[in-house]
Design a protein around this motif. Structure first.
Motif, PDB file in Angstrom:
ATOM      1  N   ASN A   1      -5.435  -1.264  -1.398  1.00 53.81           N
ATOM      2  CA  ASN A   1      -4.060  -1.756  -1.507  1.00 53.81           C
ATOM      3  C   ASN A   1      -3.926  -2.626  -2.752  1.00 53.81           C
ATOM      4  OD1 ASN A   1      -2.882  -0.575   0.795  1.00 53.81           O
ATOM      5  ND2 ASN A   1      -3.897  -2.087   2.120  1.00 53.81           N
ATOM      6  N   LYS A   2      -2.649  -3.017  -3.017  1.00 50.25           N
ATOM      7  CA  LYS A   2      -2.399  -3.894  -4.180  1.00 50.25           C
ATOM      8  C   LYS A   2      -2.153  -5.313  -3.672  1.00 50.25           C
ATOM      9  CE  LYS A   2      -0.026  -0.820  -7.380  1.00 50.25           C
ATOM     10  NZ  LYS A   2       0.563   0.146  -6.455  1.00 50.25           N
TER      11      LYS A   2
ATOM     12  N   PRO B   1       3.447  -1.618   8.559  1.00 46.62           N
ATOM     13  CA  PRO B   1       4.301  -2.094   7.469  1.00 46.62           C
ATOM     14  C   PRO B   1       3.681  -1.773   6.105  1.00 46.62           C
ATOM     15  CG  PRO B   1       3.947  -3.817   9.109  1.00 46.62           C
ATOM     16  CD  PRO B   1       2.963  -2.724   9.413  1.00 46.62           C
ATOM     17  N   ALA B   2       4.549  -1.322   5.177  1.00 43.51           N
ATOM     18  CA  ALA B   2       4.066  -0.892   3.857  1.00 43.51           C
ATOM     19  C   ALA B   2       3.780  -2.057   2.931  1.00 43.51           C
ATOM     20  CB  ALA B   2       5.114   0.027   3.216  1.00 43.51           C
ATOM     21  N   LYS B   3       4.538  -3.140   3.136  1.00 45.06           N
ATOM     22  CA  LYS B   3       4.384  -4.289   2.225  1.00 45.06           C
ATOM     23  C   LYS B   3       4.607  -5.571   3.017  1.00 45.06           C
ATOM     24  CE  LYS B   3       6.683  -6.398  -1.714  1.00 45.06           C
ATOM     25  NZ  LYS B   3       7.775  -6.299  -2.668  1.00 45.06           N
TER      26      LYS B   3
ATOM     27  N   MET C   1      -6.247   6.342   8.855  1.00 46.34           N
ATOM     28  CA  MET C   1      -6.406   7.172   7.652  1.00 46.34           C
ATOM     29  C   MET C   1      -6.128   6.393   6.373  1.00 46.34           C
ATOM     30  SD  MET C   1      -4.492  10.596   8.958  1.00 46.34           S
ATOM     31  CE  MET C   1      -4.947  11.678   7.617  1.00 46.34           C
ATOM     32  N   VAL C   2      -5.327   5.300   6.518  1.00 45.66           N
ATOM     33  CA  VAL C   2      -4.988   4.516   5.320  1.00 45.66           C
ATOM     34  C   VAL C   2      -5.327   3.039   5.545  1.00 45.66           C
ATOM     35  CG1 VAL C   2      -3.097   6.060   4.601  1.00 45.66           C
ATOM     36  CG2 VAL C   2      -2.608   4.100   6.077  1.00 45.66           C
ATOM     37  N   SER C   3      -5.464   2.359   4.446  1.00 45.82           N
ATOM     38  CA  SER C   3      -5.746   0.934   4.477  1.00 45.82           C
ATOM     39  C   SER C   3      -4.428   0.190   4.768  1.00 45.82           C
ATOM     40  CB  SER C   3      -6.296   0.580   3.094  1.00 45.82           C
ATOM     41  OG  SER C   3      -6.769  -0.692   3.068  1.00 45.82           O
ATOM     42  N   GLU C   4      -4.411  -0.670   5.803  1.00 43.26           N
ATOM     43  CA  GLU C   4      -3.142  -1.281   6.225  1.00 43.26           C
ATOM     44  C   GLU C   4      -2.923  -2.655   5.573  1.00 43.26           C
ATOM     45  OE1 GLU C   4      -2.271  -1.177  10.376  1.00 43.26           O
ATOM     46  OE2 GLU C   4      -3.263   0.771  10.669  1.00 43.26           O
TER      47      GLU C   4
ATOM     48  N   GLY D   1       0.835  -1.213   0.000  1.00 48.04           N
ATOM     49  CA  GLY D   1       0.000   0.000   0.000  1.00 48.04           C
ATOM     50  C   GLY D   1       0.850   1.235   0.000  1.00 48.04           C
ATOM     51  N   PRO D   2       1.119   1.811   1.186  1.00 50.20           N
ATOM     52  CA  PRO D   2       1.897   3.046   1.249  1.00 50.20           C
ATOM     53  C   PRO D   2       3.298   2.856   0.658  1.00 50.20           C
ATOM     54  CG  PRO D   2       1.373   2.209   3.464  1.00 50.20           C
ATOM     55  CD  PRO D   2       0.693   1.315   2.494  1.00 50.20           C
ATOM     56  N   ALA D   3       3.915   3.970   0.270  1.00 48.08           N
ATOM     57  CA  ALA D   3       5.232   3.884  -0.373  1.00 48.08           C
ATOM     58  C   ALA D   3       6.307   3.455   0.618  1.00 48.08           C
ATOM     59  CB  ALA D   3       5.583   5.239  -0.985  1.00 48.08           C
ATOM     60  N   ALA D   4       6.080   3.677   1.911  1.00 46.01           N
ATOM     61  CA  ALA D   4       7.055   3.294   2.940  1.00 46.01           C
ATOM     62  C   ALA D   4       6.292   2.970   4.218  1.00 46.01           C
ATOM     63  CB  ALA D   4       8.027   4.447   3.189  1.00 46.01           C
TER      64      ALA D   4
END
Ligand SMILES: C[C@H](N)C(=O)N[C@@H](Cc1c[nH]cn1)C(=O)O
Ligand SMILES: [Zn+2]
Ligand SMILES: [Zn+2]
Length: 477
Positions: free
Chosen positions: A373-374, A334-336, A236-239, A223-226
């Protein structure tokens, strides 16, 4: 047969006499951390192949380290396959033996009581990574050659050896090599013996005629870049890790039921003949409690437990790459993350049919989750199950050898683990394959404090040697 029976006592005496040398040889092998899954340790896997080459050449075997090129999808060389031969007498049978010189990862921090790469002898047990899986057996074949030489007993067969360094990581390159060499290096093989599994329990020797396959998958969610601060961005973001745990929970129930639709439909039905074998097997629920150090059994009876291990597929969750796992309380998102899981497969599941079911189900579950997310699902490696019949001279020879050493008839078992090359040898060389285990069901292969009982090691060398003698004379009909 009388000649065989005459040659065994001096051979067995010599094996006893050489036992401390044999432990020393295993100790050297265990000290090389040949972990195939850890790219940083790849030079050690190569070092292990050179150690085997040196030991075999010193005993007069011809040895070739066959290079295989790069590992699939990675910029790293595969370790070589050790192809060796001891004896070229056209009047003797050619027996092919296979083993692997790579091991599973092992860190003291995992909970080992001692350094995993230092063989420790304690209370009649040899502790160390690879002691039972599969360095003890591989070194066992080398010891068998030395014992014959030092006892002055003629080696009964031509021994064709194939030792690989990638078994614990999908046996990359081995199938292609066998296909390419079936009419060259492997030409004339009469039967194959694989020493890379375990007795069912702790007291009774076994011969094995079936194994499960293994299809291993990686489910990546990013998801997030880092990595993010959970106090700043949490909510605020999908984990990715929340998504991943939801996805993993949809694969299997806590009772071990596979939740992927269609998998159980691929399983071959139970026949009346098979139904009868389980009660006769020398195994008890206590063996399971002892081997796992717990009473966490999913089934209450021996029969159901054995069926779950031998003839039904299972799905296991292995780990999550990228998730915070160190001690302490790091407040990270964790981002990935990569979830690793595998299915042990059985007749009549094929890897491609299984992939189709797994990929469709994962994609359906992901769509249902509705995350931004991907997600990516990939197959890391697979290997087929194998099921044979123990009614063959190769098994008869192993039965006689077991009786000569252990004084009992071996149990005929199937194995829950996987040795993908078994089927390849059978199909390509069109010769019988036998699995002749050395270690016990409580050896802790793949676990912490892996061990091989000293008596299993020394009697195992006797059994491998006696097997070669019986195999040299066993009638084919
Ligand atoms: C039974 C054998 N000694 C073994 O441990 N095989 C491994 C093979 C494997 C499959 N995927 C990764 N390694 C096993 O059954 O896990
Ligand atoms: Zn293993
Ligand atoms: Zn193994």
């Amino acid at each position: 047969m009388a000649a065989v029976e005459a040659s065994l006592p001096p051979l067995f005496d010599k094996i006893e006499e050489l036992s401390s040398d044999f432990v020393a040889r295993l100790s050297k092998a265990v000290s090389i951390p040949s972990v195939s899954a850890d790219f940083t340790l790849r030079p050690k896997v190569v070092e292990m192949s050179k150690f085997l080459e040196k030991e075999l050449k010193a005993l007069g075997a011809t040895v070739e380290l066959r290079e295989l090129g790069k590992q699939e999808g990675a910029d790293i060389d595969l370790p070589p396959i050790v192809l060796a031969r001891y004896g070229t007498d056209p009047n003797k049978r050619n027996i092919l033996v296979y083993g692997h010189y790579d091991v599973q990862p092992a860190l003291v921090e995992d909970g080992w009581n001692t350094d995993p790469f230092k063989l420790i002898e304690k209370d009649g047990k040899l502790y160390g990574r690879g002691s039972t899986d599969d360095k003890g057996p591989v070194i066992g074949w080398i010891n068998a050659i030395e014992a014959h030489q030092k006892a002055g007993v003629e080696f009964p067969v031509n021994l064709v050896m194939c030792f690989e360094g990638m078994e614990e990581y999908g046996s990359d390159g081995l199938d292609d090599l066998i296909r390419a060499e079936k009419d060259k290096f492997f030409k004339g093989v009469d039967a194959t013996c694989i020493c890379d599994n375990y007795w069912l329990g702790t007291t009774h020797p076994a011969l094995t005629y079936g194994i499960r396959g293994c299809s291993y998958y990686a489910l990546t969610i990013s998801g997030p870049a880092a990595d993010l601060h959970s106090g700043v961005f949490g909510g605020m973001v999908s984990e990715p890790l929340i998504d991943l745990t939801h996805m993993l929970s949809k694969l299997v129930s806590p009772q071990g039921k596979i939740l992927i639709p269609g998998v159980m439909d691929l399983v071959a039905p139970l026949t009346a003949e098979e139904d009868e074998i389980y009660d006769k097997i020398k195994y008890s629920m206590q063996d399971l409690y002892d081997a796992t150090g717990s009473k966490t059994n999913l089934y209450e009876t021996k029969k159901e437990s054995l069926m779950a291990r031998w003839r039904y597929p299972t799905l296991s969750l292995h780990g999550i790459e990228g998730a915070f796992s160190a001690p302490g309380a790091k407040t990270v998102i964790p981002a990935k993350v990569v979830g690793k899981f595998s299915l042990r497969t059985v007749p009549d599941i094929t890897p491609r049919a299984l992939d189709e079911l797994v990929f469709k189900y994962i994609n359906d579950c992901w769509a249902e989750l509705g995350s931004k997310n991907k997600m990516e699902i990939t197959l890391l490696h697979d290997g087929m199950w194998w099921l044979s019949s123990p009614k063959h001279w190769n098994f008869e020879a192993a039965k006689k050898a077991t009786k000569a050493v252990w004084n009992v008839e071996p149990d005929l078992t199937r194995e829950g683990g996987s040795i993908p090359v078994t089927l390849t040898f059978e199909e390509e060389l069109k010769r019988n394959v036998l699995l002749l285990p050395m270690g016990r069901g409580d050896d802790g292969a793949h676990s912490i404090n892996e061990k091989l009982d000293l008596v299993n090691y020394i009697n195992g060398i006797k059994t491998l040697s006696a097997y070669l003698h019986y195999a040299s004379v066993e009638p084919t009909a």
